[in-house]
Motif scaffolding. Structure first.
Motif, PDB file in Angstrom:
ATOM      1  N   THR A  67       1.031  -1.224  -0.011  1.00 32.73           N
ATOM      2  CA  THR A  67      -0.077  -0.125  -0.029  1.00 32.73           C
ATOM      3  C   THR A  67       0.860   1.349  -0.099  1.00 32.73           C
ATOM      4  N   THR A  68       0.280   2.211  -0.593  1.00 33.38           N
ATOM      5  CA  THR A  68       1.059   3.718  -0.544  1.00 33.38           C
ATOM      6  C   THR A  68       0.278   4.784  -0.656  1.00 33.38           C
ATOM      7  N   PHE A  69       0.383   5.804   0.155  1.00 28.76           N
ATOM      8  CA  PHE A  69      -0.588   6.827   0.250  1.00 28.76           C
ATOM      9  C   PHE A  69       0.466   8.031  -0.332  1.00 28.76           C
ATOM     10  N   SER A  70       1.673   7.818  -0.273  1.00 35.34           N
ATOM     11  CA  SER A  70       2.556   8.916  -0.784  1.00 35.34           C
ATOM     12  C   SER A  70       2.509   9.129  -2.213  1.00 35.34           C
ATOM     13  N   THR A  71       2.291   7.791  -2.883  1.00 29.52           N
ATOM     14  CA  THR A  71       2.144   7.718  -4.360  1.00 29.52           C
ATOM     15  C   THR A  71       0.735   8.350  -4.616  1.00 29.52           C
ATOM     16  N   VAL A  72      -0.181   8.100  -3.920  1.00 24.97           N
ATOM     17  CA  VAL A  72      -1.420   8.596  -3.883  1.00 24.97           C
ATOM     18  C   VAL A  72      -1.452  10.192  -3.709  1.00 24.97           C
ATOM     19  N   ALA A  73      -0.618  10.771  -3.021  1.00 28.80           N
ATOM     20  CA  ALA A  73      -0.687  11.966  -2.848  1.00 28.80           C
ATOM     21  C   ALA A  73      -0.040  12.771  -3.953  1.00 28.80           C
ATOM     22  N   VAL A  74       0.961  12.145  -4.627  1.00 31.13           N
ATOM     23  CA  VAL A  74       1.557  12.580  -5.882  1.00 31.13           C
ATOM     24  C   VAL A  74       0.518  12.646  -7.034  1.00 31.13           C
ATOM     25  N   GLN A  75      -0.179  11.659  -7.213  1.00 27.85           N
ATOM     26  CA  GLN A  75      -1.044  11.277  -8.143  1.00 27.85           C
ATOM     27  C   GLN A  75      -2.334  12.464  -8.171  1.00 27.85           C
ATOM     28  N   ALA A  76      -2.675  12.824  -6.834  1.00 19.82           N
ATOM     29  CA  ALA A  76      -3.838  13.686  -6.562  1.00 19.82           C
ATOM     30  C   ALA A  76      -3.107  15.080  -7.081  1.00 19.82           C
ATOM     31  N   ALA A  77      -1.901  15.410  -6.614  1.00 27.33           N
ATOM     32  CA  ALA A  77      -1.109  16.627  -7.049  1.00 27.33           C
ATOM     33  C   ALA A  77      -1.347  16.901  -8.425  1.00 27.33           C
ATOM     34  N   GLU A  78      -0.507  15.718  -9.195  1.00 23.92           N
ATOM     35  CA  GLU A  78      -0.429  15.913 -10.484  1.00 23.92           C
ATOM     36  C   GLU A  78      -1.929  16.255 -10.985  1.00 23.92           C
TER      37      GLU A  78
END
Length: 114
Positions: A67-78
């Motif tokens: 699981t990864t929520f740091s990637t979700v953060a980057v994805q959401a920002a992009e």
């Protein structure tokens, strides 16, 4: 300790491959699968009193690195910067479905084994 490292490495590789081969939905899928695995493992630990080292490897090692929520953060920002999606929508989708997956895994395990 070594089993934890191996489980974490395996989870990270699976996450990378999911993101690579399923660029739009891979992270959501692995977040849900990792949460479900964690829910199942917690229920199994409660019912069967499994070894603590094995539980740490499954939950903290494999499911934690899957699981990864740091990637979700980057994805959401992009996506917010590209104006292709709402950051709030992405966070609610990932967090909500991950919580549901974890609870579903825990409940189904308890239902079938109790």
């Amino acid at each position: 300790m070594m089993i934890f490292v191996i489980a974490a490495m395996l989870g990270a590789v699976v996450r990378y491959l999911a993101d690579y081969y399923l660029p739009h939905h891979g992270i959501l899928i692995v977040n849900m699968i990792g949460s479900c695995i964690a829910g199942i493992a917690v229920s199994l630990a409660l019912l069967l009193e499994l070894n603590e080292v094995v539980m740490q490897a499954i939950i903290g090692g494999f499911a934690g690195s899957l699981t990864t929520f740091s990637t979700v953060a980057v994805q959401a920002a992009e996506q917010r910067l590209d104006k292709t999606a709402s950051a709030a929508k992405i966070w609610v989708l990932h967090t909500g479905l991950s919580v549901v997956a974890g609870l579903t895994g825990a409940c189904l395990t308890l239902l079938f084994l109790h």
